[in-house]
Design a protein around this motif. Structure first.
Motif, PDB file in Angstrom:
ATOM      1  N   ILE A 258       6.228  -2.700  -1.444  1.00  0.00           N
ATOM      2  CA  ILE A 258       6.028  -1.546  -2.198  1.00  0.00           C
ATOM      3  C   ILE A 258       6.056  -1.393  -3.517  1.00  0.00           C
ATOM      4  O   ILE A 258       6.951  -2.118  -3.975  1.00  0.00           O
ATOM      5  N   SER A 259       4.968  -2.031  -3.693  1.00  0.00           N
ATOM      6  CA  SER A 259       4.825  -1.928  -5.809  1.00  0.00           C
ATOM      7  C   SER A 259       5.687  -0.997  -7.056  1.00  0.00           C
ATOM      8  O   SER A 259       6.249  -0.787  -8.028  1.00  0.00           O
ATOM      9  N   LYS A 260       4.958   0.549  -6.547  1.00  0.00           N
ATOM     10  CA  LYS A 260       5.581   1.001  -7.219  1.00  0.00           C
ATOM     11  C   LYS A 260       6.623   2.153  -6.203  1.00  0.00           C
ATOM     12  O   LYS A 260       6.208   2.961  -6.171  1.00  0.00           O
ATOM     13  N   VAL A 261       7.501   2.297  -7.262  1.00  0.00           N
ATOM     14  CA  VAL A 261       8.659   2.687  -7.335  1.00  0.00           C
ATOM     15  C   VAL A 261       9.104   3.738  -8.207  1.00  0.00           C
ATOM     16  O   VAL A 261       9.355   3.113  -9.408  1.00  0.00           O
ATOM     17  N   ARG A 262       9.691   5.206  -8.400  1.00  0.00           N
ATOM     18  CA  ARG A 262       9.632   6.046  -8.966  1.00  0.00           C
ATOM     19  C   ARG A 262      10.402   5.770  -9.344  1.00  0.00           C
ATOM     20  O   ARG A 262      11.113   6.134  -7.774  1.00  0.00           O
ATOM     21  N   VAL A 263      12.294   6.354  -9.772  1.00  0.00           N
ATOM     22  CA  VAL A 263      13.354   6.312  -9.606  1.00  0.00           C
ATOM     23  C   VAL A 263      13.236   8.268 -10.532  1.00  0.00           C
ATOM     24  O   VAL A 263      13.086   7.793 -11.985  1.00  0.00           O
ATOM     25  N   THR A 264      14.488   8.545  -9.919  1.00  0.00           N
ATOM     26  CA  THR A 264      14.952   9.945 -10.538  1.00  0.00           C
ATOM     27  C   THR A 264      16.246  10.087 -10.859  1.00  0.00           C
ATOM     28  O   THR A 264      17.076   9.326  -9.611  1.00  0.00           O
ATOM     29  N   TYR A 265      16.829   9.605 -11.303  1.00  0.00           N
ATOM     30  CA  TYR A 265      18.965  10.135 -11.892  1.00  0.00           C
ATOM     31  C   TYR A 265      19.236  11.392 -11.686  1.00  0.00           C
ATOM     32  O   TYR A 265      18.744  12.169 -12.626  1.00  0.00           O
ATOM     33  N   ILE A 266      19.737  11.818 -11.174  1.00  0.00           N
ATOM     34  CA  ILE A 266      20.194  13.445 -10.997  1.00  0.00           C
ATOM     35  C   ILE A 266      22.081  13.259 -11.439  1.00  0.00           C
ATOM     36  O   ILE A 266      23.108  12.786 -10.484  1.00  0.00           O
TER      37      ILE A 266
ATOM     38  N   SER B 167       8.488  17.982  -8.204  1.00  0.00           N
ATOM     39  CA  SER B 167       8.049  16.198  -8.253  1.00  0.00           C
ATOM     40  C   SER B 167       7.742  16.450  -6.387  1.00  0.00           C
ATOM     41  O   SER B 167       6.418  15.668  -6.476  1.00  0.00           O
ATOM     42  N   GLY B 168       8.394  16.453  -5.401  1.00  0.00           N
ATOM     43  CA  GLY B 168       7.996  16.537  -4.377  1.00  0.00           C
ATOM     44  C   GLY B 168       6.396  17.661  -4.798  1.00  0.00           C
ATOM     45  O   GLY B 168       5.553  17.439  -4.104  1.00  0.00           O
ATOM     46  N   GLN B 169       5.955  18.457  -5.146  1.00  0.00           N
ATOM     47  CA  GLN B 169       4.868  19.230  -5.462  1.00  0.00           C
ATOM     48  C   GLN B 169       3.733  18.561  -6.017  1.00  0.00           C
ATOM     49  O   GLN B 169       2.709  18.361  -5.096  1.00  0.00           O
ATOM     50  N   LYS B 170       4.148  17.157  -6.964  1.00  0.00           N
ATOM     51  CA  LYS B 170       3.181  16.153  -7.000  1.00  0.00           C
ATOM     52  C   LYS B 170       3.112  14.813  -6.101  1.00  0.00           C
ATOM     53  O   LYS B 170       2.581  13.668  -6.883  1.00  0.00           O
ATOM     54  N   GLN B 171       4.199  15.287  -5.578  1.00  0.00           N
ATOM     55  CA  GLN B 171       3.891  14.147  -4.461  1.00  0.00           C
ATOM     56  C   GLN B 171       4.165  12.523  -4.786  1.00  0.00           C
ATOM     57  O   GLN B 171       3.377  11.741  -4.963  1.00  0.00           O
ATOM     58  N   ARG B 172       5.278  12.032  -6.261  1.00  0.00           N
ATOM     59  CA  ARG B 172       5.216  10.893  -6.088  1.00  0.00           C
ATOM     60  C   ARG B 172       6.920  10.916  -6.672  1.00  0.00           C
ATOM     61  O   ARG B 172       7.922  11.803  -5.937  1.00  0.00           O
TER      62      ARG B 172
ATOM     63  N   GLY C 267       0.839  -0.854  -0.153  1.00  0.00           N
ATOM     64  CA  GLY C 267      -0.017  -0.079   0.291  1.00  0.00           C
ATOM     65  C   GLY C 267       0.739   1.441  -0.093  1.00  0.00           C
ATOM     66  O   GLY C 267       0.389   2.781   0.071  1.00  0.00           O
ATOM     67  N   LYS C 268       2.037   1.145   0.430  1.00  0.00           N
ATOM     68  CA  LYS C 268       2.681   3.057   0.090  1.00  0.00           C
ATOM     69  C   LYS C 268       3.448   2.647  -1.241  1.00  0.00           C
ATOM     70  O   LYS C 268       3.692   1.523  -1.952  1.00  0.00           O
ATOM     71  N   THR C 269       4.269   3.549  -1.146  1.00  0.00           N
ATOM     72  CA  THR C 269       4.823   4.142  -3.048  1.00  0.00           C
ATOM     73  C   THR C 269       6.168   4.771  -1.845  1.00  0.00           C
ATOM     74  O   THR C 269       6.046   5.157  -1.521  1.00  0.00           O
ATOM     75  N   ALA C 270       6.471   4.624  -3.583  1.00  0.00           N
ATOM     76  CA  ALA C 270       8.125   5.288  -3.169  1.00  0.00           C
ATOM     77  C   ALA C 270       9.553   5.155  -4.101  1.00  0.00           C
ATOM     78  O   ALA C 270       8.698   5.536  -5.625  1.00  0.00           O
ATOM     79  N   HIS C 271       9.847   6.531  -4.175  1.00  0.00           N
ATOM     80  CA  HIS C 271      10.626   6.866  -4.897  1.00  0.00           C
ATOM     81  C   HIS C 271      11.717   7.444  -4.934  1.00  0.00           C
ATOM     82  O   HIS C 271      12.449   7.705  -3.658  1.00  0.00           O
ATOM     83  N   ILE C 272      12.973   7.469  -5.457  1.00  0.00           N
ATOM     84  CA  ILE C 272      13.889   7.051  -5.228  1.00  0.00           C
ATOM     85  C   ILE C 272      15.089   8.052  -6.271  1.00  0.00           C
ATOM     86  O   ILE C 272      15.243   7.496  -7.300  1.00  0.00           O
ATOM     87  N   ILE C 273      15.535   9.016  -5.411  1.00  0.00           N
ATOM     88  CA  ILE C 273      16.650   9.534  -6.167  1.00  0.00           C
ATOM     89  C   ILE C 273      18.041   9.647  -6.398  1.00  0.00           C
ATOM     90  O   ILE C 273      18.422   9.463  -4.424  1.00  0.00           O
ATOM     91  N   THR C 274      18.632   9.236  -6.613  1.00  0.00           N
ATOM     92  CA  THR C 274      20.189   8.897  -6.969  1.00  0.00           C
ATOM     93  C   THR C 274      20.686  10.188  -7.755  1.00  0.00           C
ATOM     94  O   THR C 274      20.138  10.279  -9.303  1.00  0.00           O
ATOM     95  N   THR C 275      22.169   9.985  -7.501  1.00  0.00           N
ATOM     96  CA  THR C 275      23.117  11.056  -8.238  1.00  0.00           C
ATOM     97  C   THR C 275      24.165  10.250  -8.335  1.00  0.00           C
ATOM     98  O   THR C 275      24.750   9.283  -7.821  1.00  0.00           O
ATOM     99  N   LEU C 276      25.031  10.523  -9.826  1.00  0.00           N
ATOM    100  CA  LEU C 276      25.830   9.734 -10.021  1.00  0.00           C
ATOM    101  C   LEU C 276      26.569  10.492 -11.227  1.00  0.00           C
ATOM    102  O   LEU C 276      26.493  12.019 -11.448  1.00  0.00           O
ATOM    103  N   ASP C 277      27.661   9.434 -11.003  1.00  0.00           N
ATOM    104  CA  ASP C 277      29.128  10.914 -11.633  1.00  0.00           C
ATOM    105  C   ASP C 277      29.069   9.843 -13.291  1.00  0.00           C
ATOM    106  O   ASP C 277      30.240   9.988 -13.664  1.00  0.00           O
ATOM    107  N   GLN C 278      28.175   9.598 -13.665  1.00  0.00           N
ATOM    108  CA  GLN C 278      27.549   8.502 -15.392  1.00  0.00           C
ATOM    109  C   GLN C 278      26.233   9.044 -15.734  1.00  0.00           C
ATOM    110  O   GLN C 278      25.619   9.669 -15.209  1.00  0.00           O
ATOM    111  N   PRO C 279      26.435   9.379 -16.989  1.00  0.00           N
ATOM    112  CA  PRO C 279      24.883   9.080 -17.271  1.00  0.00           C
ATOM    113  C   PRO C 279      24.561   8.279 -17.125  1.00  0.00           C
ATOM    114  O   PRO C 279      24.732   7.004 -16.893  1.00  0.00           O
ATOM    115  N   ALA C 280      23.024   8.226 -17.092  1.00  0.00           N
ATOM    116  CA  ALA C 280      22.113   6.908 -16.272  1.00  0.00           C
ATOM    117  C   ALA C 280      22.014   6.427 -17.165  1.00  0.00           C
ATOM    118  O   ALA C 280      22.003   5.217 -16.748  1.00  0.00           O
TER     119      ALA C 280
END
Length: 192
Positions: free
Chosen positions: A158-166, A187-192, A120-133
């Motif tokens: 947690i079935s819905k997990v969004r990923v954002t690469y920075i 992204s925080g404003q959209k709460q996802r 029933g929970k969702t998640a968002h992974i925001i991860t930083t990289l020193d290479q192209p995603a």
């Protein structure tokens, strides 16, 4: 009102990750979400799962509070860098100590299967990289994301997990970082 828990996995308060976590929080609060934050580096705990799963190591008070926050939240936002292709050691230690049998999953007796306790929970992974995603995914198969997304969060329900690469962080300047911070605030404003 959505309940959001931000889990900051970078040990340095002067890091881009710290700023990204704050940007997400700002956007989520502007949208009316209730937000709590965990800075793993500020918790007082041993990251070592001393006995493996043979014997339970009692949770320190900070980990008890962290687990209660995970239970409270509808949406978990993980912010962390990729170091040596994986999660920072302190993030892995936090997962090892908090995502335990009986807390986030439950083994089913006489079966190889398990009961997922974070459904029933969702998640968002925001991860930083020193290479192209795309390179991180194509060449290395995104090990930190696979570990956190598939082997931890989805394993526990947690079935819905969004990923954002920075990134690429090491080549970024102030203008690029401002764009990233704005993107994460939205992204925080959209709460996802």
């Amino acid at each position: 009102m959505k309940k959001i828990l931000i889990i900051d996995g970078h040990p340095n308060k002067d890091s881009l990750n710290f700023a990204l976590a704050n940007s997400y929080q700002k956007g989520a609060e502007q949208s009316g979400a209730e937000v709590r934050k965990i800075r793993i580096a500020e918790l007082d705990f041993s990251p070592n799962l001393q006995y493996g799963y043979q014997k339970r190591t009692e949770l320190e008070p900070d980990l008890v509070k962290a687990f209660e926050a995970i239970q409270w939240a509808d949406h978990l936002v993980w912010v962390h860098p990729v170091w040596w292709g994986g999660l920072p050691a302190i993030v892995k230690g936090f997962i090892d100590r908090v995502f335990l049998p009986g807390l986030t999953f439950r083994p089913i007796p006489n079966s190889w299967k398990w009961e997922k306790l974070l459904i029933g929970k969702t998640a968002h992974i925001i991860t930083t990289l020193d290479q192209p995603a795309w390179y991180y995914g194509l060449v290395y198969n995104a090990p930190s994301v696979n570990q956190l997304k598939k082997c931890t969060l989805q394993f526990c329900g947690i079935s819905k997990v969004r990923v954002t690469y920075i990134g690429i962080v090491k080549n970024s300047d102030e203008n690029i970082r401002k764009k990233w911070l704005s993107k994460i605030e939205k992204s925080g404003q959209k709460q996802r």
